[in-house]
Design a protein around this motif. Structure first.
Motif, short mmCIF file in Angstrom:
data_model
loop_
_atom_site.label_atom_id
_atom_site.label_comp_id
_atom_site.label_asym_id
_atom_site.label_seq_id
_atom_site.Cartn_x
_atom_site.Cartn_y
_atom_site.Cartn_z
N ILE A 380 -0.13 -0.60 -5.67
CA ILE A 380 0.80 0.25 -4.92
C ILE A 380 -0.03 1.37 -4.33
CG2 ILE A 380 2.82 1.75 -4.99
CD1 ILE A 380 3.75 0.31 -7.47
N TYR A 381 -0.08 1.43 -3.01
CA TYR A 381 -0.89 2.46 -2.35
C TYR A 381 -0.05 3.16 -1.28
CZ TYR A 381 -4.25 4.76 0.65
OH TYR A 381 -4.91 5.70 1.41
N LYS A 382 -0.11 4.50 -1.25
CA LYS A 382 0.71 5.29 -0.34
C LYS A 382 -0.17 6.09 0.61
CE LYS A 382 3.35 5.85 -4.53
NZ LYS A 382 3.61 6.76 -5.65
N ASN A 383 0.28 6.18 1.86
CA ASN A 383 -0.44 6.97 2.84
C ASN A 383 0.52 7.32 3.98
OD1 ASN A 383 -2.46 8.21 4.42
ND2 ASN A 383 -3.99 6.73 3.75
N THR A 384 0.00 7.95 5.02
CA THR A 384 0.82 8.39 6.15
C THR A 384 0.10 8.08 7.45
OG1 THR A 384 1.77 10.20 4.85
CG2 THR A 384 1.96 10.36 7.23
N ILE A 385 0.84 7.61 8.44
CA ILE A 385 0.32 7.45 9.79
C ILE A 385 1.40 7.86 10.78
CG2 ILE A 385 0.98 5.01 10.11
CD1 ILE A 385 -1.83 4.68 11.47
N ASP A 386 1.01 8.56 11.81
CA ASP A 386 1.97 9.07 12.80
C ASP A 386 3.07 9.88 12.13
OD1 ASP A 386 0.52 7.77 14.79
OD2 ASP A 386 1.80 6.00 14.76
N ASN A 387 2.70 10.63 11.09
CA ASN A 387 3.64 11.47 10.34
C ASN A 387 4.73 10.68 9.63
OD1 ASN A 387 2.37 13.96 11.08
ND2 ASN A 387 3.37 13.82 13.09
N GLN A 388 4.50 9.39 9.42
CA GLN A 388 5.44 8.55 8.70
C GLN A 388 4.75 7.97 7.46
OE1 GLN A 388 6.81 6.03 12.19
NE2 GLN A 388 8.78 6.51 11.28
N LYS A 389 5.45 8.06 6.32
CA LYS A 389 4.88 7.57 5.07
C LYS A 389 5.04 6.05 4.98
CE LYS A 389 5.81 11.90 2.62
NZ LYS A 389 6.52 12.54 1.48
N PHE A 390 4.05 5.43 4.41
CA PHE A 390 4.12 3.99 4.18
C PHE A 390 3.56 3.66 2.81
CE2 PHE A 390 -0.04 4.51 6.26
CZ PHE A 390 -0.88 3.78 5.43
N THR A 391 3.97 2.49 2.30
CA THR A 391 3.49 2.01 1.01
C THR A 391 2.98 0.58 1.18
OG1 THR A 391 5.05 3.38 -0.22
CG2 THR A 391 4.06 1.53 -1.40
N VAL A 392 1.79 0.33 0.62
CA VAL A 392 1.20 -1.01 0.64
C VAL A 392 1.39 -1.65 -0.73
CG1 VAL A 392 -0.88 -2.37 1.04
CG2 VAL A 392 -0.58 -0.17 2.22
N PHE A 393 1.94 -2.86 -0.74
CA PHE A 393 2.07 -3.64 -1.98
C PHE A 393 1.10 -4.82 -1.88
CE2 PHE A 393 6.13 -1.55 -1.38
CZ PHE A 393 6.41 -1.03 -2.64
N THR A 394 0.25 -4.97 -2.87
CA THR A 394 -0.72 -6.06 -2.90
C THR A 394 -0.38 -7.00 -4.05
OG1 THR A 394 -2.45 -4.65 -1.95
CG2 THR A 394 -3.17 -6.66 -3.07
N ASP A 395 -0.06 -8.24 -3.72
CA ASP A 395 0.42 -9.17 -4.75
C ASP A 395 -0.74 -9.81 -5.51
OD1 ASP A 395 -0.52 -11.40 -3.34
OD2 ASP A 395 1.43 -11.90 -2.50
N GLN A 396 -0.41 -10.71 -6.42
CA GLN A 396 -1.41 -11.30 -7.31
C GLN A 396 -2.40 -12.20 -6.58
OE1 GLN A 396 1.22 -13.07 -10.13
NE2 GLN A 396 1.92 -14.69 -8.74
N SER A 397 -2.08 -12.62 -5.36
CA SER A 397 -3.02 -13.42 -4.58
C SER A 397 -3.94 -12.54 -3.73
CB SER A 397 -2.26 -14.38 -3.64
OG SER A 397 -1.71 -13.68 -2.53
N GLY A 398 -3.67 -11.23 -3.73
CA GLY A 398 -4.45 -10.31 -2.90
C GLY A 398 -3.84 -10.07 -1.54
N ALA A 399 -2.64 -10.62 -1.29
CA ALA A 399 -1.97 -10.43 -0.01
C ALA A 399 -1.32 -9.05 0.07
CB ALA A 399 -0.91 -11.51 0.19
N HIS A 400 -1.36 -8.46 1.26
CA HIS A 400 -0.82 -7.12 1.46
C HIS A 400 0.45 -7.16 2.31
CE1 HIS A 400 -4.85 -6.27 0.15
NE2 HIS A 400 -5.39 -6.65 1.31
N ARG A 401 1.45 -6.37 1.90
CA ARG A 401 2.66 -6.16 2.69
C ARG A 401 2.92 -4.66 2.73
NH1 ARG A 401 3.11 -10.93 0.02
NH2 ARG A 401 3.92 -12.74 1.19
#
Length: 467
Positions: A380-401
């Motif tokens: 679970i990784y959190k960051n911001t771009i264009d003043n909008q917050k986003f969260t990255v979820f990385t599953d057990q295969s290494g895929a990112h959403r």
């Protein structure tokens, strides 16, 4: 003879993977308006391609020496790279070394590095020269550059031929798809590129797409082109309908900073794969920039588990290739070496380390590149771009959403399809949204894709690296 060796190496590589290849052909020289004209500048260099007369070549070399200026450097380098006349080329190389004070011999990477890391020095004649020498390879190439000196927004000397003719790496047009239940050619560990468009779920195995580098189709009632730049590791899903115009894209045969360049059939403009916009040709400056959707790089097992009703590419592509896992580009993918050099290499990561690309909508040149290895350790990784917050979820295969997450703070993720926020609410992760189970609140997808680090660093001006 080393310049001939370079061409031979490219030929062998593309022959082995089954692509259509062509070398400059002097039989096409009647297409060049070279005779009965007053020669100026670049036309002396053309003699190295169309004349076999030692007298003409010696005379042209003397004229090049007499009129030498900095704009000749790239003309000389590309003449040395492509010409088959070894003796004349050797004499031209000696002149290039004498005029520049550089002694790189036939190390083309060093020559390009020297030229690219100073202000561009070429003039309008370079467009004519590039059109005419590449027109000897494929007549369609002539239109890429001819009379386009006012229709270019990139450095032309950074555009290099990739070793194939137009669509010599054949795109898959409306390819046959089959049900997952009958895709017995795939192993669970095989890498696939997964998409969902308006409920239409599909998988494109890397083992097939690496041979074709592009597919065009209508998915979920949306015309799309999936563009795979094998050299820079990107697969981007573009919507090809823009402001009422449907663009028919193909593989140009050229690279810009080792990034695949597309072309559109109607105008033969050259397009940036990274930006999804025309960068040379009549479409430049028309406010054209294609929207893109997410592509998930994962394993066949994980994709079909999440999407049992997925369609997947059939082996029946209409082409004869060895579609075994890891066959295409095996040697290239197995090392950190580049096939085509780039102006600058950033060693914060290895060239071919994979990153997740999060692009700004407000600034097309700005991206956040997040190391895939970092994300595997931070699921679970959190960051911001264009003043909008986003969260990255990385599953057990290494895929990112990646999802816009507003003020929601996710604390737990099971590596599959369930996440928990700090208020102990359960959320279900699907492809295009993350949904709060109790209230059905939806957070939308932030469209992303994966790439090699060097490719992103070369393509974008402002790159923030997270590692």
């Amino acid at each position: 003879m080393k310049n001939t060796l370079i061409i031979t190496i490219i030929f062998i590589f593309h022959f082995q993977i089954g692509y259509t290849y062509s070398t400059p052909n002097i039989e096409h020289s009647n297409e060049i308006e070279h005779t009965k004209v007053i020669k100026t500048g670049y036309r002396y260099f053309l003699d190295f391609f169309i004349s076999k007369s030692p007298y003409v070549l010696q005379s042209s070399l003397k004229q090049i020496e007499y009129t030498w200026n900095e704009s000749y450097e790239i003309l000389a380098l590309e003449t040395i790279y492509f010409s088959k006349n070894s003796e004349a080329v050797y004499n031209l190389l000696q002149l290039l070394e004498e005029k520049t004070g550089k002694h790189f011999k036939f190390d083309f990477d060093k020559w390009y590095d020297y030229i690219w890391n100073k202000p561009a020095a070429y003039d309008e004649d370079y467009y004519k020269f590039k059109a005419e020498i590449h027109g000897l390879i494929d007549l369609k190439f002539y239109n890429y550059f001819s009379k386009r000196e006012q229709e270019s927004i990139i450095r032309l000397d950074e555009v290099r031929w990739g070793g194939v003719v137009q669509d010599g790496i054949p795109p898959l047009r409306n390819p046959k798809m089959i049900d997952a239940s009958v895709a017995d050619y795939l192993e669970d560990s095989n890498i696939v590129f997964g998409i969902e468009v308006n409920g239409d779920v599909r998988a494109y195995p890397k083992r097939i797409l690496a041979w074709h580098e592009m597919f065009t189709d209508v998915v979920g009632n949306t015309p799309v082109a999936g563009v795979y730049c094998t050299l820079c590791g990107t697969v981007i899903l573009y919507k090809t309908l823009h402001q009422g115009n449907q663009y028919q894209l193909g593989t140009s045969g050229f690279l810009y900073r080792s990034n695949k360049m597309m072309y559109d059939k109607k105008t033969q403009s050259l397009w940036s794969t990274s930006l999804g916009k025309p960068i040379i040709g009549p479409l430049v400056g028309k406010n054209i920039k294609l929207d893109y959707l997410s592509i998930v790089t994962t394993t066949w097992k994980e994709w079909k588990t999440k999407h049992p009703n997925t369609k997947v590419l059939s082996l029946n592509t209409g082409h004869k290739r060895n579609y075994g896992e890891g066959i295409a580009y095996n040697k290239y993918f197995s090392t950190d070496e580049l096939m085509f050099t780039v102006p600058k290499v950033d060693r914060k990561l290895n060239n071919k380390d994979e990153v997740l690309v999060v692009r700004s909508k407000k600034n097309e040149h700005k991206v956040i590149a997040i190391s895939s290895n970092f994300l595997k350790s931070n699921t679970i990784y959190k960051n911001t771009i264009d003043n909008q917050k986003f969260t990255v979820f990385t599953d057990q295969s290494g895929a990112h959403r990646v999802f816009y997450s507003s003020e929601i703070n996710f604390t737990t993720y099971n590596g599959k399809s369930t996440a928990i926020d700090n208020n102990n609410n359960e959320w279900r992760i699907i492809e295009n949204a993350i949904i709060q189970v109790e209230t059905q609140e939806k957070l939308p997808r932030l469209h992303t894709y994966n790439a090699f680090w060097f490719g992103i660093q070369a393509a974008f001006k402002e790159v923030e690296l997270i590692k």
